[in-house]
Motif scaffolding. Structure first.
Motif, short mmCIF file in Angstrom:
data_model
loop_
_atom_site.label_atom_id
_atom_site.label_comp_id
_atom_site.label_asym_id
_atom_site.label_seq_id
_atom_site.Cartn_x
_atom_site.Cartn_y
_atom_site.Cartn_z
N UNK A 219 0.65 -1.04 0.13
CA UNK A 219 -0.06 0.28 -0.06
C UNK A 219 1.04 1.34 -0.48
N UNK A 220 2.19 1.30 0.70
CA UNK A 220 2.65 2.24 0.70
C UNK A 220 3.04 2.52 -0.50
N UNK A 221 3.84 1.80 -1.47
CA UNK A 221 4.10 1.66 -2.67
C UNK A 221 2.75 1.99 -3.62
N UNK A 222 1.55 2.33 -3.18
CA UNK A 222 0.58 2.93 -4.30
C UNK A 222 -0.03 1.62 -4.08
N UNK A 230 -5.84 -9.79 -5.23
CA UNK A 230 -5.04 -8.75 -5.55
C UNK A 230 -4.81 -7.90 -6.02
N UNK A 231 -3.88 -7.46 -5.89
CA UNK A 231 -3.83 -5.77 -5.60
C UNK A 231 -2.76 -4.99 -6.53
N UNK A 232 -3.01 -4.15 -6.92
CA UNK A 232 -2.65 -3.30 -8.31
C UNK A 232 -2.37 -1.74 -8.46
N UNK A 233 -1.69 -1.37 -8.89
CA UNK A 233 -1.00 -0.09 -9.18
C UNK A 233 -1.09 0.85 -10.37
N UNK A 234 -1.17 1.66 -10.38
CA UNK A 234 -1.20 2.58 -11.67
C UNK A 234 -0.38 3.11 -11.75
N UNK A 235 0.81 2.92 -12.38
CA UNK A 235 2.54 3.66 -12.26
C UNK A 235 1.63 5.25 -12.60
N UNK A 236 0.98 6.16 -13.39
CA UNK A 236 0.65 7.67 -14.04
C UNK A 236 -0.25 7.79 -12.57
N UNK A 242 5.50 9.87 -5.56
CA UNK A 242 5.79 10.12 -4.14
C UNK A 242 6.08 9.22 -3.19
N UNK A 243 5.59 7.89 -3.23
CA UNK A 243 6.00 7.14 -2.90
C UNK A 243 8.33 7.13 -2.98
N UNK A 244 8.11 6.62 -4.06
CA UNK A 244 9.57 6.01 -4.30
C UNK A 244 10.62 7.81 -4.29
N UNK A 245 9.71 9.11 -4.84
CA UNK A 245 10.65 10.22 -3.47
C UNK A 245 10.86 10.50 -2.49
#
Length: 254
Positions: A219-222, A230-236, A242-245
């Protein structure tokens, strides 16, 4: 371990991050079907460090002291007496599906095994005359435009010594994802405490908090739940960037 010992260990390991190397390898077929579907690529990734010999100090340990921390690596390989050891601190593997090229995403995933077949709810059964595979409508309608590849993270494992230091594993995964696919449509994962043995998975007092911790990590990575598993992340969307920064700043990296 005292607070000072923990801080020293943390600083020692964080000091090695600038020497971490990422290795990414993918395999896809030119033609085929099912397991050899040319629109599906199996990929494997590693993060490694070199532990060089310390031969200049009489009586010193033959490798640098930080290397001897408990759980420092998932595996180690001796390169040579001169070059020391290669330590693998993270492993990850998965599949990338090209929505425009895959011939049959259902056969491609199902033929690989149950772990991969579990991701089939991501896709719809509707295909147009050009063989285009679609994401499930509820996913497609929630995504920002762009990209045509779905990156599935099957397994991610970080060596125990690197856990709990502010997101090292999360940062490594975010960097690896950039090399696997520079313009993904979607990234998917099944958060699960894979390090637990079968007895621990049957023990709710152990399994439940472990599962919650893994879900908090993703969750902390979006990542957000699509189904319960199943968990998903929209990279856009900005949440991942923000999490990576934040991780870069927290770990003292540019």
């Amino acid at each position: 371990m005292t607070t000072d010992d923990h801080d020293n260990s943390r600083n020692s390991l964080l000091g090695q991050l600038e020497d971490v190397q990422l290795h990414v390898d993918g395999t896809s077929y030119l033609v085929g079907a099912d397991l050899t579907d040319p629109g599906a690529m199996d990929w494997h990734a590693r993060a490694t460090l070199h532990a060089l010999p310390d031969n200049d100090m009489p009586g010193a340990d033959p490798v640098l002291a930080w290397k001897d921390a408990a759980g420092i690596a998932l595996s180690s390989t001796k390169i040579s007496d001169h070059d020391g050891l290669e330590l693998t601190i993270l492993r990850a593997n998965g599949i990338t599906i090209d929505l425009e090229q895959v011939e049959d995403v259902f056969d491609a995933l199902d033929s690989r095994g149950q772990d991969e077949a579990d991701f089939l709810p991501l896709f719809s059964g509707n295909r147009d005359g050009f063989g285009f595979t679609e994401l499930a409508a509820e996913i497609e309608n929630s995504l920002e435009p762009g990209g045509n590849q779905v990156v599935i993270l099957d397994r991610v494992r970080l060596a125990p010594a690197w856990r709990g230091f502010g997101g090292i594993g999360r940062l490594l995964i975010s960097r690896i994802l950039r090399w696997i696919c520079d313009d993904p449509r979607l990234v998917a994962v099944q958060p699960f405490p894979i390090d637990l043995d079968s007895d621990q998975r049957q023990n709710d007092e152990i399994f439940t908090p472990a599962l919650q911790q893994v879900r908090r990590t993703w969750s902390s990575l979006g990542f957000e739940p699509f189904t319960d598993n199943i968990w998903i992340m929209d990279p856009r969307k900005p949440s991942h960037h923000n999490a990576v920064a934040h991780l870069n700043e927290q770990l003292g990296l540019l």
